[in-house]
Write an enzyme that holds these catalytic residues in place. Structure first.
Site, short mmCIF file in Angstrom:
data_model
loop_
_atom_site.label_atom_id
_atom_site.label_comp_id
_atom_site.label_asym_id
_atom_site.label_seq_id
_atom_site.Cartn_x
_atom_site.Cartn_y
_atom_site.Cartn_z
CG ASP A 33 -2.43 5.53 4.27
OD1 ASP A 33 -2.98 4.53 3.84
OD2 ASP A 33 -1.42 5.20 5.22
CD GLU A 34 -3.42 2.53 7.07
OE1 GLU A 34 -4.88 1.12 7.22
OE2 GLU A 34 -2.37 1.70 7.73
CE LYS A 75 -1.60 0.72 4.05
NZ LYS A 75 -1.08 2.57 5.06
CB THR A 76 3.90 2.39 2.53
OG1 THR A 76 3.23 1.99 3.73
CG2 THR A 76 4.92 3.74 2.83
NE ARG A 135 -1.58 -6.94 11.30
CZ ARG A 135 -0.67 -6.20 10.30
NH1 ARG A 135 0.12 -5.08 10.06
NH2 ARG A 135 -1.50 -6.41 8.70
CD GLN A 137 -4.75 -4.76 7.51
OE1 GLN A 137 -4.67 -4.62 8.43
NE2 GLN A 137 -4.61 -4.54 6.31
#
Length: 740
Positions: A224-225, A32-33, A615, A255
């Protein structure tokens, strides 16, 4: 730049789409980043001026990393004008520019949780309310929730529904508290974190020309997010994007785990309905985890009904199955996890720093910490006390806030007698009363001449208050003269007496205070140094305080290069990754939480479990206990339903191990006859206590049992100690030793 060589087809399509609205659904570990970074760089390469781009993140750390990567692609000079930062940092910047339009000055203070709690406690006291009913933390959360839902104090008080909710909570005075709270902040020229959002929405709603200016300024918006946005954040994005429609939101509905902070999953689920022709891009390749971990996580989250369906996949190795471990109790569980970590490190499968232990609640960390200490496994608690929340640092920051904003009464109350200068609570209250009577008078002027405003102090107290006022005035003159933040802070720390007070305290705490103050001064130097090297001209105290006030929890973590395992809650783990992940306490009432009452609540808990599993890069282990000491009592929970939500083909279930104790524990039971039977049960020695026995207690010394009664947890004994007399002891806590 040839992006086709750097991105997979889905990523490339998302990057090269520049016009109109779009949603990028980014599965866990899908880059994503990387996509966000290249999308901004691509816009600049297409000729979009950098200062027409607004990029909003949820942490300063994420913003810094993205801006650094963009700079590497297009060059520092080209990327520097981008407006990139957290919602709070960007909007506080706008609010300082437009402060006069909402009744503030540009020097307004940003109150943190401790500051707001202090204000709330003061109001509860003023109103004569019971703190047990009106718990400050509960009141804080209620006000925060109201602001996140766009309720001003006027709208809150006018809402029949809200009033009914407060009455049902036995808190009918909430509306009055909220009104006084907000007026107190305005009087102090201060905003809390929620105000930074709500006041921005208010600014844009009431000033169409201001909104249009920023719409023209931010013609391209990236967020973002987005699954973590609340109602106010969503509304501001909608207002800014309305004119040009070039808005791209990125996130993963799977998430979305922060509803308790006001986040609304509907913001991302329904975003495509907000703009005609909105495009959807799915990033489905996971570059982080093994195929087994990804497939297991997919099978788990598939049980949720409210989601944007996607098929996350991995091309990494197949990897090991997720081990599910049953343990007798929480002590066994902690011992098992530590044993597994130690074996993995000894065999060089991983390093300590690549291991995380995740749990649902902070309270679960204690047993794990004990086990780590016994086995000498280095660990750190993620999300511990921030450097900027230490008392001595809060004190010096309060000085700086008062220097910049004379109306900051919370700062004044905190430091008027720190270090001690003989100004007591009575004098302070007289000053507060005088300020309330003369609100138009500058606070420093009142401090310098208190009796001119009817404070009524004796000569000694008047001089002490006036000296303090002149001290703050002198520091303020340094700011007015344009001195940099470092010069001002260095003077404040030394001349206020804070450093002298710490230096003369030779205790461990005093040494720590001195070191922390020195570190704080160094941080200000670094702030000035970095901004100058970045070409910034503003390095004053106001700029420094703005940056410090907006530091997030994730910006305060310990050095990530330290070779220690990480203990953290599942919520704290979001955005991080580790080679080995241990998820403990997978039991009903813990995970899902006992507070999860509705199907929507359960779905969010399942998303939290999805975050925890994803994770892990290489190895994921899940454990649960048959019994756990929780909330002061032994409980016997069932394994979490989320274990069975994972397809069995991805799991490896293992048996339980015997109960672990660091050393044999002697448990005493009362015995009415005078004898000393002894028997061993597993690794626990059960001793019977009888009248006439000689025993030794670590605190009371030696004594003789005079009475014994009860059984199990209720067993008690009276002991006549040789030196301190008779004591009645609860045997399960007494830790007695029998004397032969």
């Amino acid at each position: 730049m040839n992006y086709s060589e750097l991105l997979n087809p889905s990523q490339l399509a998302a990057v090269e789409n520049t016009d109109g609205a779009s949603v990028i659904v980014a599965g866990a570990g899908s880059g994503k980043t990387r996509v966000l970074t290249y999308k901004v760089a691509y816009l600049i390469e297409q000729g979009i001026p950098a200062d027409n781009i607004l990029a909003l993140t949820f942490t300063n750390k994420a913003a810094r990393e993205m801006k650094s990567r963009i700079s590497d692609v297009v060059g520092y000079r080209e990327s520097r004008p981008i407006w990139m930062g957290t919602f709070h940092s960007i909007f506080s910047r706008i609010l300082r520019i437009e402060a006069d339009k909402i009744g503030f000055t540009p020097q307004f203070t940003i109150y943190d949780t401790q500051d707001t709690k202090s204000v709330v406690k003061g109001i509860i006291k003023e109103l004569g309310l019971d703190e047990k009913t009106y718990k400050p933390s509960t009141v804080q959360n209620r006000i925060s929730s109201a602001k996140n839902n766009m309720y001003s104090w006027r709208e809150y008080g006018a809402s029949k529904e809200v009033r009914l909710q407060d009455n049902n909570r036995n808190m009918p005075s909430m509306a009055t508290i909220y009104e006084r709270y907000q007026k107190k902040l305005e009087q102090n020229n201060a905003m809390d974190f929620d105000d930074l959002l709500m006041k921005t929405a208010e600014l844009f709603s009431r000033n169409p020309e201001v909104l249009e200016y920023y719409q023209d300024r931010f013609q391209y918006i990236l967020v973002d997010e987005y699954q973590d946005t609340n109602r106010v954040q969503h509304q501001i994005v909608m207002m800014l994007a309305k004119k040009y429609g070039n808005v791209c939101v990125v996130g993963d509905d799977a998430q979305s785990i922060y509803s308790f902070r006001g986040a609304e999953i509907e913001n991302i689920l329904s975003f495509r309905n907000q703009f005609a022709g909105c495009k959807l891009f799915k990033l489905e390749q996971n570059y982080r985890s093994t195929q087994t971990i990804v497939n297991a996580a997919n099978s788990l989250i598939a049980k949720n009904s409210r989601q944007i369906r996607k098929n996350v996949f991995s091309k990494q190795e197949v990897g090991k199955k997720i081990r599910v471990r049953e343990n007798i109790d929480d002590l066994s569980e902690a011992k098992y996890v530590c044993d597994e970590i130690e074996k993995a490190v000894e065999r060089r499968y991983t390093d300590y720093k690549d291991v995380a232990v995740l749990y649902r609640t902070n309270a679960q960390s204690r047993v794990l910490e004990d086990a780590c200490r016994r086995m000498r496994i280095p660990y750190k608690i993620y999300g511990g006390l921030s450097f900027y929340q230490r008392k001595e640092i809060k004190d010096v920051i309060a000085y700086l806030r008062l220097i910049i904003n004379h109306e900051d009464s919370e700062a004044l109350k905190r430091i008027i007698n720190v270090p001690a200068r003989g100004i007591g609570a009575t004098t302070l209250q007289k000053l507060v009363d005088a300020k309330n009577a003369f609100p138009q008078v500058d606070t420093i002027e009142l401090l310098k001449n208190p009796n001119e405003y009817g404070v009524g102090l004796n000569k000694g107290a008047e001089k002490k208050v006036a000296d303090f006022g002149m001290l703050i005035e002198r520091f303020g003159k340094m700011v007015d003269d344009g001195q940099d933040a470092y010069s001002v802070v260095d003077n404040v720390v030394m001349d206020s007496g804070l450093m002298k007070d710490a230096v003369t305290d030779l205790s461990i705490e005093g040494i720590s205070r001195k070191e922390n103050l020195q570190e704080f001064v160094s941080s200000v130097h670094e702030f000035c140094d970095k901004r100058v090297n970045d070409g910034e001209t503003e390095i004053g105290l106001g700029e420094f305080l703005s940056e410090v006030a907006l530091i997030t929890d994730q910006d305060n973590q310990q050095n990530e290069n330290t070779d220690t395992i990480t203990l953290m809650t599942m919520h704290s783990a979001k955005g991080l990754e580790f080679a080995y992940v241990y998820i403990v306490g997978l039991e009903e009432q813990l995970m899902p939480s006992v507070m999860a009452m509705t199907p929507r609540d359960i779905e969010e808990e399942r998303r939290l479990m999805y975050v925890a599993v994803t994770r892990a890069k290489e190895v994921c282990t899940i454990s649960y206990a048959q019994s756990r000491f929780l909330n002061g009592q032994h409980t016997y929970p069932k394994p979490s339903r989320f274990i069975d939500d994972i397809n069995e083909e991805y799991l490896e279930r293992t048996g339980r191990i015997r109960s672990f104790r660091p050393q044999p524990e002697i448990r005493f039971v009362a015995k009415s006859t005078e004898k000393k039977p002894e028997k061993v049960v597993s690794d626990e020695i059960v001793m019977e206590v009888a009248v006439g026995m000689r025993v030794r207690h670590s605190k009371f010394g030696d004594g003789t049992v005079t009475e014994a009664q009860g059984a199990g947890d209720n067993a008690r004994a009276k002991v006549l100690f040789d030196e301190v007399g008779e004591k009645t002891l609860i045997l399960k806590f007494a830790r007695l030793n029998l004397l032969q």
